[in-house]
Scaffold this motif. Structure first.
Motif, PDB file in Angstrom:
ATOM      1  N   PRO B 137       0.806  -1.222   0.000  1.00 50.13           N
ATOM      2  CA  PRO B 137       0.000   0.000   0.000  1.00 50.13           C
ATOM      3  C   PRO B 137       0.843   1.278   0.000  1.00 50.13           C
ATOM      4  O   PRO B 137       0.411   2.303  -0.508  1.00 50.13           O
ATOM      5  N   GLU B 138       2.043   1.205   0.548  1.00 54.73           N
ATOM      6  CA  GLU B 138       2.867   2.420   0.637  1.00 54.73           C
ATOM      7  C   GLU B 138       3.354   2.872  -0.740  1.00 54.73           C
ATOM      8  O   GLU B 138       3.927   3.958  -0.867  1.00 54.73           O
ATOM      9  N   ALA B 139       3.099   2.075  -1.761  1.00 56.48           N
ATOM     10  CA  ALA B 139       3.487   2.465  -3.119  1.00 56.48           C
ATOM     11  C   ALA B 139       2.512   3.472  -3.724  1.00 56.48           C
ATOM     12  O   ALA B 139       2.635   3.848  -4.880  1.00 56.48           O
ATOM     13  N   VAL B 140       1.505   3.840  -2.940  1.00 58.61           N
ATOM     14  CA  VAL B 140       0.610   4.910  -3.404  1.00 58.61           C
ATOM     15  C   VAL B 140       0.829   6.129  -2.521  1.00 58.61           C
ATOM     16  O   VAL B 140       0.901   6.026  -1.302  1.00 58.61           O
ATOM     17  N   ALA B 141       0.972   7.283  -3.180  1.00 61.26           N
ATOM     18  CA  ALA B 141       1.241   8.508  -2.427  1.00 61.26           C
ATOM     19  C   ALA B 141       0.237   9.585  -2.813  1.00 61.26           C
ATOM     20  O   ALA B 141      -0.263   9.611  -3.934  1.00 61.26           O
ATOM     21  N   ALA B 406      11.784   8.457  -4.929  1.00 61.81           N
ATOM     22  CA  ALA B 406      11.461   7.034  -4.799  1.00 61.81           C
ATOM     23  C   ALA B 406      10.698   6.558  -6.031  1.00 61.81           C
ATOM     24  O   ALA B 406      10.876   5.421  -6.488  1.00 61.81           O
ATOM     25  N   THR B 407       9.864   7.434  -6.574  1.00 62.20           N
ATOM     26  CA  THR B 407       9.091   7.048  -7.760  1.00 62.20           C
ATOM     27  C   THR B 407      10.023   6.815  -8.942  1.00 62.20           C
ATOM     28  O   THR B 407       9.824   5.910  -9.746  1.00 62.20           O
ATOM     29  N   PRO B 412      13.664   4.167  -1.278  1.00 66.18           N
ATOM     30  CA  PRO B 412      13.901   2.860  -0.637  1.00 66.18           C
ATOM     31  C   PRO B 412      12.863   1.823  -1.040  1.00 66.18           C
ATOM     32  O   PRO B 412      13.073   0.642  -0.812  1.00 66.18           O
ATOM     33  N   TYR B 413      11.777   2.245  -1.595  1.00 66.17           N
ATOM     34  CA  TYR B 413      10.826   1.268  -2.145  1.00 66.17           C
ATOM     35  C   TYR B 413      10.065   1.941  -3.269  1.00 66.17           C
ATOM     36  O   TYR B 413      10.006   3.175  -3.331  1.00 66.17           O
ATOM     37  N   PRO B 414       9.511   1.175  -4.183  1.00 62.07           N
ATOM     38  CA  PRO B 414       8.859   1.803  -5.331  1.00 62.07           C
ATOM     39  C   PRO B 414       7.561   2.521  -4.979  1.00 62.07           C
ATOM     40  O   PRO B 414       6.870   2.115  -4.038  1.00 62.07           O
ATOM     41  N   VAL B 415       7.306   3.593  -5.725  1.00 52.77           N
ATOM     42  CA  VAL B 415       6.008   4.256  -5.638  1.00 52.77           C
ATOM     43  C   VAL B 415       5.379   4.148  -7.009  1.00 52.77           C
ATOM     44  O   VAL B 415       6.003   4.473  -8.021  1.00 52.77           O
ATOM     45  N   LYS B 416       4.158   3.661  -7.051  1.00 52.97           N
ATOM     46  CA  LYS B 416       3.551   3.376  -8.357  1.00 52.97           C
ATOM     47  C   LYS B 416       2.232   4.106  -8.585  1.00 52.97           C
ATOM     48  O   LYS B 416       1.669   4.041  -9.673  1.00 52.97           O
ATOM     49  N   GLY B 417       1.751   4.759  -7.554  1.00 53.52           N
ATOM     50  CA  GLY B 417       0.497   5.493  -7.747  1.00 53.52           C
ATOM     51  C   GLY B 417       0.551   6.868  -7.087  1.00 53.52           C
ATOM     52  O   GLY B 417       1.051   6.992  -5.961  1.00 53.52           O
ATOM     53  N   TRP B 418       0.120   7.890  -7.827  1.00 51.45           N
ATOM     54  CA  TRP B 418       0.029   9.231  -7.254  1.00 51.45           C
ATOM     55  C   TRP B 418      -1.425   9.694  -7.306  1.00 51.45           C
ATOM     56  O   TRP B 418      -2.111   9.508  -8.312  1.00 51.45           O
ATOM     57  N   ILE B 419      -1.813  10.312  -6.227  1.00 52.34           N
ATOM     58  CA  ILE B 419      -3.098  11.010  -6.244  1.00 52.34           C
ATOM     59  C   ILE B 419      -2.787  12.478  -5.975  1.00 52.34           C
ATOM     60  O   ILE B 419      -2.242  12.824  -4.925  1.00 52.34           O
ATOM     61  N   GLU B 437       9.579  12.632 -15.231  1.00 49.46           N
ATOM     62  CA  GLU B 437      10.231  11.320 -15.204  1.00 49.46           C
ATOM     63  C   GLU B 437       9.546  10.412 -14.189  1.00 49.46           C
ATOM     64  O   GLU B 437       9.283   9.233 -14.459  1.00 49.46           O
ATOM     65  N   ALA B 438       9.223  10.990 -13.034  1.00 50.22           N
ATOM     66  CA  ALA B 438       8.568  10.204 -11.992  1.00 50.22           C
ATOM     67  C   ALA B 438       7.186   9.749 -12.459  1.00 50.22           C
ATOM     68  O   ALA B 438       6.820   8.568 -12.331  1.00 50.22           O
ATOM     69  N   ILE B 439       6.440  10.685 -13.016  1.00 53.01           N
ATOM     70  CA  ILE B 439       5.077  10.344 -13.435  1.00 53.01           C
ATOM     71  C   ILE B 439       5.098   9.239 -14.488  1.00 53.01           C
ATOM     72  O   ILE B 439       4.249   8.350 -14.499  1.00 53.01           O
ATOM     73  N   LYS B 440       6.119   9.275 -15.339  1.00 46.30           N
ATOM     74  CA  LYS B 440       6.210   8.246 -16.381  1.00 46.30           C
ATOM     75  C   LYS B 440       6.434   6.854 -15.793  1.00 46.30           C
ATOM     76  O   LYS B 440       6.134   5.850 -16.432  1.00 46.30           O
TER      77      LYS B 440
END
Lengths: 321, 727, 184
Positions: B137-141, B406-407, B412-419, B437-440
């Protein structure tokens, strides 16, 4: 140097007043010219022979009285164009405000048009009366001709009023220093008479009459140039906003047409002078006309320049000049 | 004065009577009277910026026609600023996001498909579930700004991610908060707990209060100077505040620390500090004295280009008025990367003036508190991983830039979702390339907003939020000198298909299987059950808009009201052992900033009183008054470069990034070494029809940023631009 | 009889422009037009600079050139001092706009009629202050009745050095300015 920024300015007043354009200048020009036609037409009527017989110049006889209401109506049309609430125009005649030049103008022009039409009818020579379509109108014209001199006197007076009014229209605004000068009505009256004379030079058929109006113009142009100088002198020796108000004329910019006008008048004058001195008439027609055209162009450009530059002048310390 | 319901009825009656007396068609309408206007007044609080002033919306026949301040509001006292007055411009903006939309094209090259809320939220929920499955879950920010954010923070919490970030920390006031925290054990608060109205001596350092219109604070500021407070304004630009100042110190940008340290040195050398106060409440005076002893006014004068005698004079004058001296803490403080230390220097100076907890200085917020919770909510899941706050020891919040890193890197871990909620990430984060670059790298980019700002171009799904005038939000609890609660309620129904965040998050939550966290039936039930246990009736609050508890004030040090300092030493730390232990300077040190090379200017930026960042640039009534920003350049240098006031130029930064064309303001009001532009302009979103390509974007030129080693703040005044004639 | 007008304390004005927008929305002023504005004047050369902030509006003059220049009586002055425009009588000749030294008027593009500040007479009727005054963050704008010697504005006028704008125009304005220089 002041750095000025205004939040909440209206384009109509900032960076400077921007309410009137060439239509107003044309109105003032035509109004002045009509004033000239009325005044000089009346004068020349008294100088000329009765309206009978051949060889009478139509300029003094009837063309100037006929042109006066027509040209004034065209002028009125231009100012009508400028009104932003045209359908309300009848309100001009439901109110009279003695302090408002515009009100004087509305009522004044309202009186001038019928009086000048009457004069025009009275002035039509017998041989041309058949151009009036209706027999009743022809009769009316005939009856009026008896009052021709009285109508001329009335037109003379109204012509002076009209000439002055074209200047008062602008000079009554305390807020606009370039216009707010008691000399402006005199300048406009003078200019109006001079352009009226020029028009009469152009339309007169009788070379002697052309010469007469040319002579009249010599006097008028001379006094106009004197009035212009006095006008500038008056501004220059007045308060700072008045001094600033004439600055655009003396800096390079958009306002040199004014000088073209003065220059044009200046050419008109020597040209006319030469003719006067030489007492020539017939063969110098082109030069006579040329000088008259210069006067007309000069008169129009002066009005354009004063209308535009006057809107740059202000009492406020925020207006960019 | 307060508005009662009867007043509202009276106003309505008067307005209605006014309407019926309009004679148009009166006689022509044989059927009878013209229909009367239905007028109502709805209390709420403003969202044109984050200050959240009390407002009353006048609604006529279902349309908001006027906004006024709510006189019952203790802070804003019935007044609204220009933006607050223009709130309807957001509500009735024709360019609003009207429908939920899915991007069927590539990210960044969108092809929009209008979809139902069910489809949009279904898509979002599926993506969120799959991210949770694959990466946790922490992959969503969340990146959020504004009142709707609390609902998004809540859902993120329930979903299991600790990564709710806001640019208000690392890109704004974070450094300041930490600097004060390290000194006094507490931040200066937001709104700042400062007693400007009663100050005798106010110092603004890089703050252009007045152009930066924080309503209640501006009111207090003016009150202070009207009562005769002396004012020092330290700013390379002659701001409006500088126009009110006793002393304007046009400092060389980036050298504020030199001035502060020199002031501290003078005050210590000349024994001008509040001895009693320092002896009683502070520690580390000796260490401080030792560390600052070389910062003489002559030295500082060379660094700051402020005459030495002026530095001395202002230091002495300031001391004369102690403790009624307010060194304003500023707000946006992420300037040069050493910002926490600079803020600490300001805090130390405040301490020497004895102004923390004193009238005319800093006040203590009310100790009363009010925690509003809906009963019976299950515990939130414990996040499995630490929030993304970088390696900075004092990054107390998840940090936008650490999250962005991180994105990009997966560390330290991947981020795959942004709100993104109410936050145009393109205009808030430095270095747009990194953001893109991050958003991509994302699997999901959700944009929740009211207008199609640039970042909506990068969204997979757009959730159109309704404006503050169409929605309920969480109750706002304000802790100033008094405690107060303020309600936001809709003045009109949401336009188009837009929805409030409380609704969006609840529907999304249910789709995510988080029903347990959403037990309420509707928003009024949600608010009522939080308020009622505290003895506040929702109906009363809706009517009054705001309720204050005035007996809770105890703002200044007095017998029986001794201050508490939550530092290690339980004292004001003039010298910080904690910092020393972590390898940082225990007392701030000056570091000379890099100078712009030949032909370049330092780019500085700020605010216009007519705009809040980029979000108001498309508002009809604010746009009209300030359509585009200008590049302020010293008149002298402009002349030397052959540039005319008012002509369009292009700014090119040290990395070759070109701005949109911008009008040149050649002025005496700025130093020769910097260019100032108002933040938030140069919008690149075609869908913002009024704001599109108006002015230049400062953020686009901020490709470099200096990271604060203490808390990760991104110093953004480290970019240089040259001025190029528009081709 | 009341004589309404305003005192503007320039030392308090911070140029937040709240008045400009509040006026616009209160009075449904047409797009890109304003009944009130804020002027910012800066004098001097770096670093010796002075700033003046000056909110401006219709001065509701006692000797109002816009009124005496109006040919139709559309511009008129009420007994309480407020200068108004009767839209029905206005022909759009713009003489009033030329006449006003304060440039306080414009043409409403929707109607063609002259348009100006009414001092929010509709609010005064309801016992409220003009919208620009109500919203003024810095309390720089003070509205009141100069006919009442006990009113705040009358007292300021009696006690303080006040000035009017463009006094030389002889318009006898009823917007008075206080403290053009900052106090600090």
């Amino acid at each position: 140097m002041k750095e000025i920024s205004v939040i909440g300015a209206n384009a109509i007043t900032y960076p400077h007043l921007d309410i009137w354009n060439w239509t107003i200048a044309v109105y003032l020009f035509l109004g002045g010219m009509v004033a000239g036609l009325m005044v000089l037409g009346a004068i020349s009527q008294f100088r000329s022979k009765p309206l009978t017989g051949e060889g009478v110049s139509p300029a003094s006889c009837y063309l100037s009285p006929v042109l006066a209401p027509i040209l004034l109506s065209i002028g009125m049309f231009f100012i009508f164009l400028d009104l932003t609430r045209k359908l309300n125009s009848f309100w001009f005649y439901l109110n009279f405000n003695p302090m408002s030049p515009m009100s004087w103008g509305a009522w004044g022009v309202g009186a001038i048009i019928p009086v000048s039409v009457l004069w025009a009818l009275a002035s039509i020579p017998e041989q041309y009366r058949h151009y009036l379509k209706w027999p009743k109108l022809q009769d009316f014209s005939f009856k009026l001709s008896a009052y021709r001199n009285k109508l001329a006197v009335a037109n003379f007076a109204l012509g002076i009023f009209l000439g002055i009014y074209t200047g008062v229209l602008l000079s009554g605004f305390v807020a606009r220093p370039l216009w707010n000068s008691a000399l402006l009505p005199i300048l406009f009256l003078n200019g109006g008479l001079s352009t009226g004379a020029a028009l009469l030079v152009l339309i007169a058929r009788d070379p002697k009459e052309k010469l007469f109006f040319t002579k009249a113009d010599i006097a008028l142009i001379t006094s106009e140039i004197v009035v212009i100088i006095l006008f500038f002198y008056g501004q220059l020796t007045s308060t700072a906003p008045h001094v600033d108000a004439i600055a655009p004329f003396f800096t390079t910019g958009y306002y040199f047409p004014f000088w073209i006008a003065v220059f044009t008048l200046g050419i008109g004058l020597p040209l006319a002078l030469v003719l006067d001195v030489m007492e020539v008439a017939g063969f110098a027609k082109i030069r006579v006309h040329l000088s008259a055209w210069f006067v007309l162009i000069g008169g129009l450009v002066i009005r354009l320049a004063l209308v535009y530059v006057g809107q740059l002048s202000s009492l406020s310390d925020i207006v960019h000049r | 004065m307060s508005l009662t319901r009867r007043d509202f009825l009276k106003y309505s009656a008067v307005a209605a009577a006014g309407a019926s007396s309009v004679p148009i068609f009166k006689s022509a309408m044989a059927m009878g009277k013209k229909p009367e206007k239905v007028v109502s007044h709805v209390t709420t609080f403003c969202e044109m910026c984050f200050w959240n002033c009390g407002a009353i919306a006048k609604v006529e026949n279902g349309k908001v026609v006027k906004l006024e301040g709510n006189p019952a509001n203790a802070a804003s006292k019935g007044k609204l600023c220009a933006r607050g007055n223009a709130g309807m411009g957001s509500l009735y903006d024709p360019d609003r996001l009207k429908h939920p939309m899915l991007n069927t094209g590539k990210r960044g090259e969108p092809k929009w498909k209008k979809v139902s809320w069910d489809e949009a939220l279904g898509f979002t929920a599926e993506k969120l579930k799959s991210i949770k499955e694959k990466y946790g879950p922490e992959a969503v920010a969340l990146i959020s700004h504004g009142s709707g954010g609390s609902f998004w923070k809540y859902i993120l919490n329930a979903y299991g991610s600790p990564n709710y970030t806001a640019p208000s920390f690392a890109q704004c006031r974070g450094p300041r908060d930490i600097g004060y925290l390290l000194t006094f054990g507490d931040g200066p608060g937001s709104p700042e707990q400062i007693d400007l109205a009663n100050s005798k001596f106010i110092v603004l350092i890089g703050s252009h209060l007045g152009e930066n219109v924080h309503n209640s604070q501006v009111q207090e500021f003016v009150e202070g100077i009207a009562k005769g407070a002396k004012l020092v304004v330290v700013d390379p630009r002659f701001s409006t505040a500088a126009g009110k100042a006793t002393w304007w110190l046009p400092i060389k940008p980036g050298t504020d620390m030199a001035l502060l340290l020199s002031w501290i040195n003078i005050i210590l050398q000349e024994d001008l500090y509040d001895k009693e106060y320092i002896n009683k409440y502070a520690m580390g005076l000796k260490g401080l004295k030792e560390e600052v002893k070389n910062y003489t006014p002559e030295w500082a004068s060379k660094e700051t280009e402020i005459p030495a005698d002026l530095i001395v004079e202002t230091a002495r004058e300031m001391s004369r008025y102690k403790p009624r001296v307010l060194i304003h803490p500023g707000r946006h403080s992420s300037w040069y990367g050493d910002d926490t230390q600079r803020s600490r220097a300001m805090a130390i100076l405040s301490a020497l003036m004895g102004s923390w907890g004193r009238e005319g200085g800093y006040y203590f917020p009310t100790k009363a508190s009010l925690s509003l919770v809906y009963p019976g909510i299950p515990d939130m899941p414990e996040p499995q991983k630490h929030k993304l706050s970088g390696d900075w020891p004092y990054a107390i919040e998840a940090t936008t830039t650490a999250m962005r890193r991180a994105t990009i890197t997966g560390n330290p871990y991947p981020v795959k979702g942004w709100i993104a909620n109410g936050c145009n990430v393109m205009k808030t984060l430095p270095n747009q390339k990194e953001t893109i670059e991050a958003i991509k790298n994302l699997d999901l980019m959700v944009v929740v907003d009211i207008l199609p700002f640039e970042h909506t171009e990068w969204a997979d799904v757009i959730l159109p939020e309704c404006t503050y005038l169409e929605r309920y939000d969480d109750i706002k609890v304000s802790k100033g000198k008094t405690l107060s609660v303020t309600i936001r309620q809709p003045a009109v129904n949401p336009m188009y298909e837009s929805k409030p965040s409380w609704w969006i998050t609840r529907e999304l939550g249910i789709k995510l299987g988080l029903e347990a966290y959403y037990p309420w039936s509707d928003i009024e039930d949600y608010l009522k059950k939080q308020l009622e246990p505290k003895g506040i009736r929702l109906e009363t609050l809706k009517e009054k808009g705001t309720i204050s508890f005035p007996d809770t004030a105890n703002p200044f040090i007095a017998p029986g009201n001794e201050p508490v300092f939550n530092t290690d030493s339980k004292k004001i730390e003039l010298y910080s052992k904690a910092l020393k232990e972590k390898g940082f300077d225990p007392v701030p040190k000056y570091k000379r900033p890099e100078a712009p090379s030949n032909g370049y200017f330092r780019l500085i930026y700020g605010r216009s009183p007519l705009h809040t960042f980029s979000r108001t640039t498309n508002n009809q009534w604010l746009w009209e008054l300030y359509k585009e920003n200008e590049a302020w350049v010293s008149a002298k240098r402009a002349k030397a470069m052959g540039l005319k006031n008012g002509e369009y130029v292009v700014l090119v930064n040290q990395d070759g990034v070109k701005s949109n064309k911008i009008k040149l303001k050649a002025t005496e009001r700025i130093r020769e070494d910097c260019v100032f532009i108002v933040h938030g302009f140069g919008n690149n979103s075609k869908d913002l029809k009024k704001a599109y390509k108006k002015g230049a974007d400062d953020q686009g030129l901020i490709t470099r940023y200096a990271v604060d080693p203490l808390m990760g703040g991104t110093g953004m005044r480290v970019n240089f631009v040259k001025i190029v004639k528009e081709a | 009889m009341p004589r309404y007008g305003m005192v503007i304390d320039q030392s308090r004005c911070i140029g937040c422009m709240a008045c400009v927008v509040a006026c616009k929305k209160e009075n449904d002023v047409p797009d890109e037009h304003y009944r009130t504005r804020v002027v910012e004047l800066v004098e001097g050369t770096f670093p010796k600079l002075r700033m003046e902030l000056r909110p401006e509006l219709c001065n509701h003059c006692s000797n109002a050139p816009c009124v005496y220049n109006c040919p139709t009586g559309a511009s008129y002055k009420r007994e309480d001092g407020i200068v108004m425009v009767n839209k029905k009588k206005c022909v759009g000749c713009k003489a009033c706009i030329a006449a006003c030294p304060y440039d306080a008027r414009f043409v409403d593009p929707r109607t063609g009629a002259a348009h100006k500040c009414t001092l929010c007479e509709h609010r005064i009727k309801e016992g409220k202050e003009p919208a620009c005054v109500t919203t003024c963050l810095s309390k720089a704008r003070i509205f009141g009745d100069f006919g009442d010697p006990q009113s705040t504005v009358s007292k300021i006028k009696a006690d303080k050095h006040i000035r009017v704008l463009i006094a030389e125009a002889g318009t006898k304005p009823f917007v008075f300015y206080l403290n053009p220089e900052p106090l600090a």
